[in-house]
Scaffold this active site. Structure first.
Site, mmCIF file in Angstrom:
data_model
loop_
_atom_site.group_PDB
_atom_site.id
_atom_site.type_symbol
_atom_site.label_atom_id
_atom_site.label_comp_id
_atom_site.label_asym_id
_atom_site.label_seq_id
_atom_site.Cartn_x
_atom_site.Cartn_y
_atom_site.Cartn_z
ATOM 1 C CD1 TRP A 101 -12.109 15.006 1.196
ATOM 2 C CD2 TRP A 101 -9.794 14.876 1.458
ATOM 3 N NE1 TRP A 101 -11.385 15.232 -0.068
ATOM 4 C CE2 TRP A 101 -10.069 15.190 0.147
ATOM 5 C CE3 TRP A 101 -8.553 14.790 2.062
ATOM 6 C CZ2 TRP A 101 -9.010 15.604 -0.835
ATOM 7 C CZ3 TRP A 101 -7.630 14.985 0.989
ATOM 8 C CH2 TRP A 101 -7.925 15.316 -0.263
ATOM 9 C CD1 TRP A 116 -1.805 2.331 2.010
ATOM 10 C CD2 TRP A 116 -3.352 1.276 0.401
ATOM 11 N NE1 TRP A 116 -2.829 3.112 1.737
ATOM 12 C CE2 TRP A 116 -3.794 2.624 0.936
ATOM 13 C CE3 TRP A 116 -3.838 0.298 -0.433
ATOM 14 C CZ2 TRP A 116 -4.968 2.987 0.453
ATOM 15 C CZ3 TRP A 116 -5.048 0.951 -0.888
ATOM 16 C CH2 TRP A 116 -5.701 2.189 -0.325
ATOM 17 C CG ASN A 122 -4.293 1.243 9.890
ATOM 18 O OD1 ASN A 122 -4.173 2.237 9.466
ATOM 19 N ND2 ASN A 122 -4.869 0.316 9.415
ATOM 20 C CD1 TRP A 126 -5.777 11.779 5.948
ATOM 21 C CD2 TRP A 126 -8.102 12.232 6.449
ATOM 22 N NE1 TRP A 126 -6.079 12.135 7.463
ATOM 23 C CE2 TRP A 126 -7.424 12.383 7.646
ATOM 24 C CE3 TRP A 126 -9.479 12.425 6.415
ATOM 25 C CZ2 TRP A 126 -7.787 12.591 8.748
ATOM 26 C CZ3 TRP A 126 -10.025 12.680 7.745
ATOM 27 C CH2 TRP A 126 -9.164 12.794 8.540
#
Length: 454
Positions: free
Chosen positions: A349, A268, A331, A372
């Protein structure tokens, strides 16, 4: 006659092991390692306060490690291209070696440096060079799952190279700034007193990897449980490049169990860099244009309540207080807290992204922006906006009672059942705020907002 030195430009790669730029520089002769505190090139993306705390300690330990090998770290402040050109003129250096970076301001800086002095960039901060994992048609991936599948086929990464035994220095060292003069540490007040659990630097990264190896096989089962902190806590070390992801991969890949889930988290990181390589302004613009019309609310008081952990939702408040106290947040709780700001409070956001940028010790431009936008539903690969996390049931599902007791001491005396929702249990202590908004009310408001944009 001694050959002219080579400059080694450190940025977010503060290590000596698996450091391709260092190996190349040493191969050419004397080396002048330099870190430039460049607040001009990033402009509004200058490093946040928590990251600067980490940087101070990481640079301290990097200099000590260099001195053990006969070298030292030169500190300069200013625009990177101007500073490196000036340093080259002082030392007679003709070349700069550096690890390649992908944030838009660092790409701009690399182009500017290359106009003044020969710049040789190397890979090493990611499992594969961002931009190199492409579809069969040669285009970059936008969705994580096929990206990860393609990246996984290229693994394992190359075996990390150890640090050189010695690093030759120039006949005469250039002057260096004093780190203390950069004022990277908070003093009045010292809000970082709770950061002491961290050990920035390559040595601290090695310790963190070693501690995680024993738990890596149970990562998928434990990573969502904030009360036992089953995550690796490697994110700030990876962000500052104190350990390479290749090193982490080779240390944990054979752990068995659910370690593949953790390897996907390393993937990721690579994915996030590929996204910002395609969309440099990803932290400022919705990837899905339709969300430009979403009627975000402007509520400074509610934003402040979220920042301070005073929303009346214990799991959210625990996370936000942990963030302020330690520069880090679990997380799973990050997702809950982010979803709460966006969908319960209906606050843009980007307000949350900016707060995390300033308060996280692992504030990474790519990962922060991608995470986000994933939560908000505005990203190129993201959760649907209509999927609204229920923080109260999430708290109970992931057994967060112990976590809440630690970070919200006003609730420490409540039972495991009542602590997730003191209001509903009728036992909210006087010093703890009522819910800033009810869950059902917030959900209906968010759904109405997204329906309004079609």
């Amino acid at each position: 006659m001694e050959s002219p030195p080579t400059l080694l430009w450190f940025r977010r790669d503060l290590r000596l092991s698996y450091q391709a730029a260092l190996v190349a520089a040493v191969g050419e002769g004397p080396v002048v390692p330099v870190y430039v505190l460049d607040d001009e090139t990033p402009k509004h993306r200058r490093m946040g306060a928590a990251s600067r705390w980490w940087l101070h300690h990481s640079l301290t330990r990097l200099d000590a490690a260099l001195r053990e090998k006969g070298s030292r770290l030169i500190l300069r402040r200013g625009r990177a291209d101007a500073v490196l050109a000036e340093l080259a003129a002082e030392t007679g250096a003709r070349r700069v070696h550096a690890i390649r970076h992908y944030e838009p301001w660092w790409r701009n800086a690399e182009r500017a440096v290359a106009k003044r002095i020969e710049l040789v960039c190397h890979d090493g901060n990611y499992l594969a060079p961002p931009g190199s994992v492409t579809t069969g048609g040669g285009t970059p991936y936008k969705i994580f799952t096929p990206f990860w599948r393609a990246l996984r086929e290229r693994m394992p990464p190359a075996v990390p190279v150890a640090a050189p035994d010695a690093i030759p220095g120039p006949a005469q060292w250039p002057q260096s700034d004093a780190l203390a003069d950069w004022n990277l540490l908070p003093t009045r007040p010292n809000w970082a007193s709770g950061f002491d659990d961290w050990t920035p630097g390559e040595g601290g990264a090695r310790e963190r990897v070693a501690a995680f190896v024993d738990h890596a096989s149970r990562y998928d089962e434990q990573r969502n449980l904030p009360s036992i902190e089953g995550s690796s806590r490697l994110s700030p070390h990876l962000h500052f490049g104190e350990v390479s992801p290749a090193t982490v991969w080779h240390c944990v890949a054979d752990a068995g169990g659910s370690v593949e889930t953790f390897l996907g988290e390393l993937g990721w990181r690579d994915y996030a860099q590929n996204v910002i390589l395609q969309f440099p302004d990803y932290a400022a613009r919705n990837a899905r244009d339709r969300f430009d019309a979403l009627p975000w609310r402007s509520s400074p008081s509610e934003l402040k309540a979220w920042q301070q952990g005073r929303t009346g939702y214990p799991i959210v408040d625990a996370g936000m207080r942990q963030l302020w106290a330690t520069g880090w947040m679990h997380n799973r709780v990050r997702m809950i807290a982010a979803s709460f700001l966006i969908k319960h409070l209906l606050i843009d956001w980007r307000e949350g992204e900016r707060w995390f940028w300033d308060t996280l010790v692992d504030a990474d431009y790519g990962s922060n922006a991608v995470n986000w936008q994933w939560t908000s539903g505005t990203g190129i690969d993201s959760n649907l906006f209509v999927r609204i996390m229920a923080p109260l049931s999430q708290s109970e599902k992931f057994d967060a009672a112990g976590y809440i007791r630690r970070w919200v001491p006003e609730l420490a005396g409540l039972s495991d059942t009542a602590i997730h929702d003191p209001d509903a249990a009728g036992c909210r202590p006087r010093g703890y705020p009522a819910k800033i908004i009810g869950h059902r009310e917030a959900r209906e408001r968010a759904l109405a907002a997204v329906r309004s944009i079609g």
